[in-house]
Design a protein around this motif. Structure first.
Motif, PDB file in Angstrom:
ATOM      1  N   PRO A 296      40.577  50.799  41.895  1.00 44.33           N
ATOM      2  CA  PRO A 296      40.658  49.396  42.316  1.00 44.33           C
ATOM      3  C   PRO A 296      40.320  48.444  41.172  1.00 44.33           C
ATOM      4  O   PRO A 296      39.605  48.802  40.230  1.00 44.33           O
ATOM      5  N   PHE A 297      40.828  47.220  41.273  1.00 45.84           N
ATOM      6  CA  PHE A 297      40.661  46.221  40.213  1.00 45.84           C
ATOM      7  C   PHE A 297      39.191  45.996  39.867  1.00 45.84           C
ATOM      8  O   PHE A 297      38.824  45.955  38.688  1.00 45.84           O
ATOM      9  N   ASP A 298      38.355  45.835  40.888  1.00 48.34           N
ATOM     10  CA  ASP A 298      36.940  45.548  40.624  1.00 48.34           C
ATOM     11  C   ASP A 298      36.256  46.654  39.822  1.00 48.34           C
ATOM     12  O   ASP A 298      35.317  46.399  39.066  1.00 48.34           O
ATOM     13  N   GLU A 299      36.736  47.865  39.983  1.00 49.73           N
ATOM     14  CA  GLU A 299      36.137  48.996  39.277  1.00 49.73           C
ATOM     15  C   GLU A 299      36.470  48.993  37.781  1.00 49.73           C
ATOM     16  O   GLU A 299      35.698  49.492  36.964  1.00 49.73           O
ATOM     17  N   VAL A 300      37.637  48.440  37.453  1.00 52.74           N
ATOM     18  CA  VAL A 300      38.077  48.485  36.050  1.00 52.74           C
ATOM     19  C   VAL A 300      38.125  47.113  35.390  1.00 52.74           C
ATOM     20  O   VAL A 300      38.512  46.990  34.232  1.00 52.74           O
ATOM     21  N   LYS A 301      37.710  46.082  36.090  1.00 49.98           N
ATOM     22  CA  LYS A 301      37.777  44.713  35.559  1.00 49.98           C
ATOM     23  C   LYS A 301      37.016  44.594  34.230  1.00 49.98           C
ATOM     24  O   LYS A 301      37.526  44.031  33.259  1.00 49.98           O
ATOM     25  N   GLY A 302      35.797  45.109  34.193  1.00 49.87           N
ATOM     26  CA  GLY A 302      34.993  45.008  32.971  1.00 49.87           C
ATOM     27  C   GLY A 302      35.635  45.737  31.806  1.00 49.87           C
ATOM     28  O   GLY A 302      35.622  45.255  30.659  1.00 49.87           O
ATOM     29  N   GLU A 303      36.206  46.888  32.087  1.00 53.68           N
ATOM     30  CA  GLU A 303      36.887  47.674  31.046  1.00 53.68           C
ATOM     31  C   GLU A 303      38.075  46.890  30.478  1.00 53.68           C
ATOM     32  O   GLU A 303      38.282  46.854  29.255  1.00 53.68           O
ATOM     33  N   ILE A 304      38.848  46.279  31.368  1.00 56.05           N
ATOM     34  CA  ILE A 304      40.014  45.500  30.928  1.00 56.05           C
ATOM     35  C   ILE A 304      39.574  44.298  30.101  1.00 56.05           C
ATOM     36  O   ILE A 304      40.169  43.982  29.065  1.00 56.05           O
ATOM     37  N   GLN A 305      38.545  43.616  30.565  1.00 56.82           N
ATOM     38  CA  GLN A 305      38.038  42.454  29.827  1.00 56.82           C
ATOM     39  C   GLN A 305      37.637  42.835  28.405  1.00 56.82           C
ATOM     40  O   GLN A 305      37.981  42.149  27.449  1.00 56.82           O
ATOM     41  N   THR A 306      36.904  43.944  28.289  1.00 53.19           N
ATOM     42  CA  THR A 306      36.462  44.407  26.974  1.00 53.19           C
ATOM     43  C   THR A 306      37.648  44.706  26.077  1.00 53.19           C
ATOM     44  O   THR A 306      37.679  44.338  24.896  1.00 53.19           O
ATOM     45  N   LYS A 307      38.649  45.376  26.637  1.00 55.87           N
ATOM     46  CA  LYS A 307      39.832  45.745  25.871  1.00 55.87           C
ATOM     47  C   LYS A 307      40.628  44.526  25.427  1.00 55.87           C
ATOM     48  O   LYS A 307      41.011  44.398  24.257  1.00 55.87           O
ATOM     49  N   LEU A 308      40.880  43.605  26.366  1.00 56.72           N
ATOM     50  CA  LEU A 308      41.720  42.451  26.063  1.00 56.72           C
ATOM     51  C   LEU A 308      41.038  41.479  25.095  1.00 56.72           C
ATOM     52  O   LEU A 308      41.695  40.916  24.210  1.00 56.72           O
ATOM     53  N   ILE A 309      39.735  41.270  25.271  1.00 53.61           N
ATOM     54  CA  ILE A 309      39.048  40.338  24.376  1.00 53.61           C
ATOM     55  C   ILE A 309      39.031  40.882  22.954  1.00 53.61           C
ATOM     56  O   ILE A 309      39.175  40.140  21.978  1.00 53.61           O
TER      57      ILE A 309
END
Length: 340
Positions: A296-309
């Protein structure tokens, strides 16, 4: 002292000097060669010795990573890997010098605490006898020394501070994170598989196990039940006690255990599909995907943020360096490193 004695002493001194120069000739030639300038970026220069140390580091890493001592002589896109490494190193050194020059212009230096942290890190490396011996052997192997190693760590930290300075105002919106998640859901796919594993412990077993694996494929083509064949052939128990079951995992999570080839093959499969025979370092696998789910999105949101930033910051910093290159005078002397 009479004239004859003076002539004898002078002769002895002259012969001694000639012998010493002969003995030191190779050393002098090496020193002259090491001090040749191979790269100039504005007012800064890189000598052949500095280049050689960094080249030896890249070379050793390439050999260890590939497990091939002949990797440098392999040809890729018309060039040997040795030549590709040299070209890449010139790029790296150009960008490093530009960053260090820019850091000086912006008064970005290391604090005393940061300097102490580097010294402490080196001391930690040398604290254990075995590690100290490995550290010293490695430095000798690449032609470096502890002082040069220390200066390289200094440069890296200064460049990191410049990176932070240049990219500190980069932000990321929630919409960018959601957009990435929706466009890349396959990255967040987890699968549950049933695995028929035939362990191979030596070369003599390989042909035998390969034959068994092919026989299993033939049985499956004749309509034999996969779970039945797991119970009959598989040589490993899963953690939950169900034979052959590998519980939900994401691509990358089992690479250390089974290898990248295993993951590449099984993640191509849809639910219900069965792989061909997959050879790994431990043996042979035949895999069936029995279920899948998406994180689910909430589970991977932090990971995506770290990657994209990080991606955004890297792009900004890369553009920043390219602009520095355009304003700089850069001279490369490739012929001076052709013997490396």
């Amino acid at each position: 002292m009479n004239r004859k004695s003076l002539i004898v002493i002078t002769g002895i001194i002259f012969v001694s000097i000639i012998l010493l120069l002969f003995i030191l000739k190779d050393l002098i030639v090496k020193m002259i060669d090491d001090n040749k300038v191979v790269l100039e970026v504005n007012s800064d220069q890189i000598t052949k010795r500095e280049y050689k140390i960094r080249f030896n580091t890249l070379k050793e890493n390439a050999i260890q990573f590939s497990s091939r001592t002949d990797i440098l002589d392999q040809v890729f896109n018309g060039k040997t890997y040795r030549e590709l490494l040299k070209d890449e190193l010139f790029r790296i050194l150009i960008e490093e010098l530009l960053c260090l020059q820019e850091a000086r212009r912006k008064n970005i230096y290391l604090t005393r605490q940061e300097e102490d942290e580097i010294r402490k890190y080196i001391e930690e490396l040398k604290r254990d006898m075995e590690m100290r011996n490995y550290f010293n052997q490695y430095l000798r192997k690449i032609g470096s020394d502890e002082n040069h190693f220390y200066r390289d760590l200094q440069k890296t930290r200064i460049i990191n501070k410049l990176y932070k300075y240049v990219t500190e105002r980069i932000t990321l919106s929630d919409s960018e994170v959601i957009k990435y998640y929706n466009a890349n859901k396959s990255q967040f796919r987890k699968i549950k598989v049933m695995d028929i594993f035939l362990k191979v412990e030596n070369a003599q077993e390989d042909a035998k196990k390969r034959k068994v694996a092919n026989e299993i494929i033939s049985e499956l083509k004749r309509g034999e039940d996969f779970e039945k064949l797991v119970k009959k052939y598989s040589e490993v128990e899963s953690l939950d006690g169900k034979k052959g079951i590998i519980d939900y995992f994401r691509k990358g999570e089992k690479e250390a255990q089974y290898g990248s080839v295993f993951e590449e093959e099984v993640f191509k499969l849809a639910v219900g599909q069965i792989s061909n025979v997959v050879k790994t370092v431990n043996g042979y696998h035949i895999v069936k995907v029995i279920d899948e789910k998406y994180m689910p999105f909430d589970e991977v949101k932090g990971e995506i943020q770290t990657k994209l930033i990080k991606q955004k910051k890297d792009e900004v910093f890369k553009s920043y360096i390219e602009s520095l290159k355009k304003m700089s005078k850069i001279s490369i002397y490739k012929d001076r490193v052709k013997d490396l």
